[in-house]
Motif scaffolding. Structure first.
Motif, PDB file in Angstrom:
ATOM      1  N   CYS A 223       0.809  -1.228   0.000  1.00  0.00           N
ATOM      2  CA  CYS A 223       0.000   0.000   0.000  1.00  0.00           C
ATOM      3  C   CYS A 223       0.836   1.269   0.000  1.00  0.00           C
ATOM      4  CB  CYS A 223      -0.934  -0.018   1.194  1.00  0.00           C
ATOM      5  SG  CYS A 223      -0.063  -0.251   2.754  1.00  0.00           S
ATOM      6  N   CYS A 224       2.142   1.140   0.037  1.00  0.00           N
ATOM      7  CA  CYS A 224       2.983   2.333  -0.016  1.00  0.00           C
ATOM      8  C   CYS A 224       4.119   2.118  -0.999  1.00  0.00           C
ATOM      9  CB  CYS A 224       3.533   2.674   1.370  1.00  0.00           C
ATOM     10  SG  CYS A 224       4.674   4.077   1.335  1.00  0.00           S
ATOM     11  N   LYS A 225       3.964   2.737  -2.141  1.00  0.00           N
ATOM     12  CA  LYS A 225       5.004   2.607  -3.174  1.00  0.00           C
ATOM     13  C   LYS A 225       5.604   3.984  -3.410  1.00  0.00           C
ATOM     14  CE  LYS A 225       2.599  -1.301  -5.271  1.00  0.00           C
ATOM     15  NZ  LYS A 225       2.972  -2.156  -4.147  1.00  0.00           N
ATOM     16  N   ILE A 226       6.872   4.108  -3.078  1.00  0.00           N
ATOM     17  CA  ILE A 226       7.543   5.400  -3.208  1.00  0.00           C
ATOM     18  C   ILE A 226       7.888   5.623  -4.684  1.00  0.00           C
ATOM     19  CG2 ILE A 226       9.468   6.807  -2.360  1.00  0.00           C
ATOM     20  CD1 ILE A 226       8.321   5.804   0.119  1.00  0.00           C
ATOM     21  N   PRO A 227       7.519   6.791  -5.207  1.00  0.00           N
ATOM     22  CA  PRO A 227       7.786   7.048  -6.631  1.00  0.00           C
ATOM     23  C   PRO A 227       9.276   6.936  -6.960  1.00  0.00           C
ATOM     24  CG  PRO A 227       6.442   8.800  -5.666  1.00  0.00           C
ATOM     25  CD  PRO A 227       6.878   7.924  -4.545  1.00  0.00           C
ATOM     26  N   LYS A 228       9.569   6.532  -8.166  1.00  0.00           N
ATOM     27  CA  LYS A 228      10.964   6.383  -8.584  1.00  0.00           C
ATOM     28  C   LYS A 228      11.600   7.748  -8.816  1.00  0.00           C
ATOM     29  CE  LYS A 228      11.524   1.725  -9.969  1.00  0.00           C
ATOM     30  NZ  LYS A 228      10.193   1.123 -10.206  1.00  0.00           N
ATOM     31  N   THR A 229      10.769   8.679  -9.325  1.00  0.00           N
ATOM     32  CA  THR A 229      11.320  10.015  -9.544  1.00  0.00           C
ATOM     33  C   THR A 229      11.353  10.773  -8.228  1.00  0.00           C
ATOM     34  OG1 THR A 229       9.097  10.633 -10.206  1.00  0.00           O
ATOM     35  CG2 THR A 229      10.686  10.342 -11.975  1.00  0.00           C
ATOM     36  N   ARG A 230      12.428  11.522  -8.040  1.00  0.00           N
ATOM     37  CA  ARG A 230      12.644  12.289  -6.799  1.00  0.00           C
ATOM     38  C   ARG A 230      12.554  11.371  -5.581  1.00  0.00           C
ATOM     39  NH1 ARG A 230       8.838  16.859  -6.014  1.00  0.00           N
ATOM     40  NH2 ARG A 230      10.520  17.946  -4.970  1.00  0.00           N
ATOM     41  N   ARG A 231      13.091  10.196  -5.744  1.00  0.00           N
ATOM     42  CA  ARG A 231      12.966   9.199  -4.692  1.00  0.00           C
ATOM     43  C   ARG A 231      13.512   9.684  -3.343  1.00  0.00           C
ATOM     44  NH1 ARG A 231      12.932   2.867  -5.371  1.00  0.00           N
ATOM     45  NH2 ARG A 231      10.773   3.474  -5.571  1.00  0.00           N
ATOM     46  N   GLU A 232      14.669  10.338  -3.386  1.00  0.00           N
ATOM     47  CA  GLU A 232      15.272  10.796  -2.128  1.00  0.00           C
ATOM     48  C   GLU A 232      14.379  11.775  -1.395  1.00  0.00           C
ATOM     49  OE1 GLU A 232      19.297  12.130  -2.617  1.00  0.00           O
ATOM     50  OE2 GLU A 232      19.891  10.165  -3.383  1.00  0.00           O
ATOM     51  N   PHE A 233      13.757  12.621  -2.170  1.00  0.00           N
ATOM     52  CA  PHE A 233      12.836  13.591  -1.575  1.00  0.00           C
ATOM     53  C   PHE A 233      11.696  12.868  -0.841  1.00  0.00           C
ATOM     54  CE2 PHE A 233       8.653  15.562  -2.199  1.00  0.00           C
ATOM     55  CZ  PHE A 233       8.806  16.739  -1.481  1.00  0.00           C
ATOM     56  N   TRP A 234      11.121  11.885  -1.502  1.00  0.00           N
ATOM     57  CA  TRP A 234       9.984  11.170  -0.912  1.00  0.00           C
ATOM     58  C   TRP A 234      10.407  10.350   0.299  1.00  0.00           C
ATOM     59  CZ3 TRP A 234       5.533  12.959  -1.698  1.00  0.00           C
ATOM     60  CH2 TRP A 234       5.189  13.538  -2.931  1.00  0.00           C
TER      61      TRP A 234
END
Ligand SMILES: [Zn+2]
Length: 180
Positions: free
Chosen positions: A88-99
């Protein structure tokens, strides 16, 4: 005129619909219909809990799985660890560090706030958005009610008294056993 009112009605219905399906509303309705009463978004308490049940000394947080990083394994800072997304929690690949940084901060804040609540004598219960999917909803609400009742009972339990002693207890038990 007619057209406007039709549009307005559509808008209203859409608004009502989204309000009704909001995770927080599911919990509110579920508890209210079972006779629980609560305050909302208590601004004086750490973390502004979504629901506060004073009688149960309990704060309930209804958390979005993404923003609060439900079950996600974030890599330690400055490490080569891999990020492990959850269902249920998928961190976006773009701007990953930010997320990752953002969600980590949210998680740390959640822990800190619940610690402060505990110090003030409050229980904290977190309900996750994914636990309120139609297929899981009833079970989640049931277990929430169970937990609340358990908390109340623990708070109101009389001092547990030792069983009265029977001098002849051993003899009686033995006698009963002998007959078996
Ligand atoms: Zn989740």
């Amino acid at each position: 005129m007619d057209k406007l009112s039709t549009e307005q009605r559509h808008k209203n219905m859409a608004a009502i619909h989204s309000k009704d399906t909001k995770p927080e509303w599911i919990v509110r309705r579920g508890l209210w219909s079972r006779g629980f009463r609560y305050r909302l978004n208590s601004p004086k308490l750490p973390g502004h809990p979504d629901l506060v049940l004073r009688k149960y000394r309990t704060c309930i947080f209804v958390n979005g799985c993404f923003w609060h990083g439900h079950n996600v394994a974030l890599p330690q800072v400055n490490s080569e660890q891999l990020l492990v997304n959850s269902e249920c929690c998928k961190i976006p690949k773009t701007r990953r560090e930010f997320w990752v940084a953002k969600i980590r901060r949210n998680q740390e804040r959640d822990v800190e706030e619940q610690k402060r609540l505990a110090e003030m004598g409050w229980h904290s219960i977190t309900i996750w958005e994914c636990e309120l999917k139609p297929s899981k909803r009833e079970e989640t609400l049931k277990s929430l009610v169970y937990t609340l009742n358990k908390i109340w009972l623990e708070d109101h339990q009389a001092v547990v008294k030792a069983y009265p002693k029977l001098e002849e207890e051993n003899g009686l038990l033995k006698a009963a056993e002998d007959k078996m």
